[in-house]
Enzyme design. Structure first.
Site, PDB file in Angstrom:
ATOM      1  N   CYS A  78       0.821  -1.209   0.000  1.00 53.87           N
ATOM      2  CA  CYS A  78       0.000   0.000   0.000  1.00 53.87           C
ATOM      3  C   CYS A  78       0.864   1.272   0.000  1.00 53.87           C
ATOM      4  O   CYS A  78       1.501   1.550  -1.013  1.00 53.87           O
ATOM      5  CB  CYS A  78      -0.985  -0.055   1.160  1.00 53.87           C
ATOM      6  SG  CYS A  78      -2.435   0.929   0.848  1.00 53.87           S
ATOM      7  N   HIS A 170      -3.419  -4.979   1.900  1.00 53.29           N
ATOM      8  CA  HIS A 170      -2.751  -5.240   3.189  1.00 53.29           C
ATOM      9  C   HIS A 170      -2.775  -6.726   3.559  1.00 53.29           C
ATOM     10  O   HIS A 170      -3.583  -7.141   4.390  1.00 53.29           O
ATOM     11  CB  HIS A 170      -3.466  -4.467   4.303  1.00 53.29           C
ATOM     12  CG  HIS A 170      -3.137  -3.014   4.351  1.00 53.29           C
ATOM     13  ND1 HIS A 170      -2.177  -2.486   5.194  1.00 53.29           N
ATOM     14  CD2 HIS A 170      -3.652  -1.972   3.667  1.00 53.29           C
ATOM     15  CE1 HIS A 170      -2.110  -1.177   5.015  1.00 53.29           C
ATOM     16  NE2 HIS A 170      -2.994  -0.837   4.099  1.00 53.29           N
ATOM     17  N   GLU A 172      -1.005  -8.318   5.522  1.00 51.38           N
ATOM     18  CA  GLU A 172      -0.670  -8.553   6.939  1.00 51.38           C
ATOM     19  C   GLU A 172      -1.898  -8.456   7.845  1.00 51.38           C
ATOM     20  O   GLU A 172      -1.839  -8.788   9.014  1.00 51.38           O
ATOM     21  CB  GLU A 172       0.429  -7.573   7.394  1.00 51.38           C
ATOM     22  CG  GLU A 172      -0.011  -6.148   7.683  1.00 51.38           C
ATOM     23  CD  GLU A 172      -0.336  -5.303   6.447  1.00 51.38           C
ATOM     24  OE1 GLU A 172      -0.317  -5.838   5.309  1.00 51.38           O
ATOM     25  OE2 GLU A 172      -0.625  -4.103   6.640  1.00 51.38           O
TER      26      GLU A 172
HETATM   27  N1  GLN Z   1      -3.776   6.334   1.011  1.00 50.30           N
HETATM   28  C1  GLN Z   1      -2.494   6.119   1.591  1.00 50.30           C
HETATM   29  C2  GLN Z   1      -1.431   6.941   0.890  1.00 50.30           C
HETATM   30  O1  GLN Z   1      -1.659   7.463  -0.144  1.00 50.30           O
HETATM   31  C3  GLN Z   1      -2.085   4.679   1.571  1.00 50.30           C
HETATM   32  C4  GLN Z   1      -3.029   3.881   2.420  1.00 50.30           C
HETATM   33  C5  GLN Z   1      -2.450   2.660   3.016  1.00 50.30           C
HETATM   34  O2  GLN Z   1      -1.246   2.461   3.081  1.00 50.30           O
HETATM   35  N2  GLN Z   1      -3.324   1.838   3.518  1.00 50.30           N
HETATM   36  O3  GLN Z   1      -0.359   7.064   1.392  1.00 50.30           O
END
Ligand code: GLN
Length: 192
Positions: A78, A170, A172
Site C-alpha cells: 500500500c 494489506h 498482513e
Molecule cells: N492512502 C495512503 C497513501 O496514499 C495509503 C493507504 C495505506 O497504506 N493503507 O499514502
C-alpha cells in the site's frame, strides 16, 4: 535469516506479528544502520506522504536504494508500494524508484475508504486471497520486467520485479500468510 520492517509509521506491527507467526526473526527498523542486520525489508502501509518525509529526514533513501541494488528483497504494501514506485500518475518520482510501475494514490476514490475482495491468483494457489484495501493505490501501468501475480478489476494488485515485491492491499491484516511466504521464498528460505 532476519527480516526488517520499517517502523517509522504505519502498519508495521502487523507485519512483525505475521513474520513471527512464520517462525522468522523480525526486527523493527528505525535507523538506516539497522538495515545492516537484516536480509530483507518490508515497507508497510500507512500514509505515503508522511512516510516519504520520515524516510528522507532519517536518511534512509540512499541506504534503502543500496539495499535493494545489492539484490536484497524489499516488499512494499500500500503506502510502501507508493514510495517504492518509479512513477506516480505518469510522472517520475525522485525517490526510491525500486520498481518499474506507475502508481496512483487513493485510486478507488475517497468515498469508499476501504474494501475487501477475494482475489484469485495462480501464483498463490487454488484458493483466492482475501485482500483488504485501505485507501488503496492502483498500479496504472508497469514495465516489461514486472511480473503480475494477481489482478483485481483488471488492475495489477500484486507484482514482482526481481527482488522487489509490491501489493496494493494489506496482506498482513488477514490470517493468510501466502504472500509473506512468497517474500520469504525470495529471501531463499524454504517455507512449508
Ligand atoms: N492512502 C495512503 C497513501 O496514499 C495509503 C493507504 C495505506 O497504506 N493503507 O499514502
Amino acid at each position: 535469516m532476519k527480516v526488517g520492517v520499517l517502523a517509522l509509521q504505519g502498519a508495521f506491527r502487523e507485519h512483525i506479528r505475521m513474520l513471527k507467526s512464520l517462525g522468522v526473526e523480525a526486527l523493527e527498523i528505525r535507523l538506516p544502520g539497522e538495515l545492516d542486520e537484516v536480509d530483507g525489508l518490508i515497507i508497510p502501509g500507512g500514509e505515503s506522504t508522511t512516510m516519504r518525509k520520515l524516510l528522507t529526514d532519517y536518511g534512509f533513501v540512499d541506504t534503502v536504494k543500496e539495499f535493494a541494488a545489492a539484490g536484497k528483497p524489499v516488499f512494499g504494501t500500500c503506502a510502501g508500494l507508493i514510495v517504492m514506485a518509479d512513477r506516480l500518475n505518469g510522472r517520475k518520482q525522485d525517490f526510491l524508484n525500486l520498481i518499474d510501475i506507475d502508481a496512483e494514490r487513493n485510486a478507488y476514490g475517497r468515498q469508499v475508504d476501504s474494501r475487501e475482495a477475494d482475489i484469485p491468483s495462480k501464483s498463490l494457489g487454488e484458493d483466492p486471497f482475501h485482500a483488504v484495501f485501505i485507501r488503496a493505490p492502483q498500479i496504472l501501468g508497469s514495465g516489461p520486467g514486472v511480473e503480475t501475480l494477481a489482478l483485481y478489476q483488471d488492475r495489477v494488485v500484486l507484482a514482482r520485479q526481481k527482488n522487489i515485491l509490491v501489493a496494493t492491499f494489506h496482506p498482513e491484516l488477514t490470517g493468510d500468510t501466502r504472500i509473506h511466504k512468497i517474500f520469504l521464498q525470495m529471501l531463499g528460505r524454504k517455507v512449508r
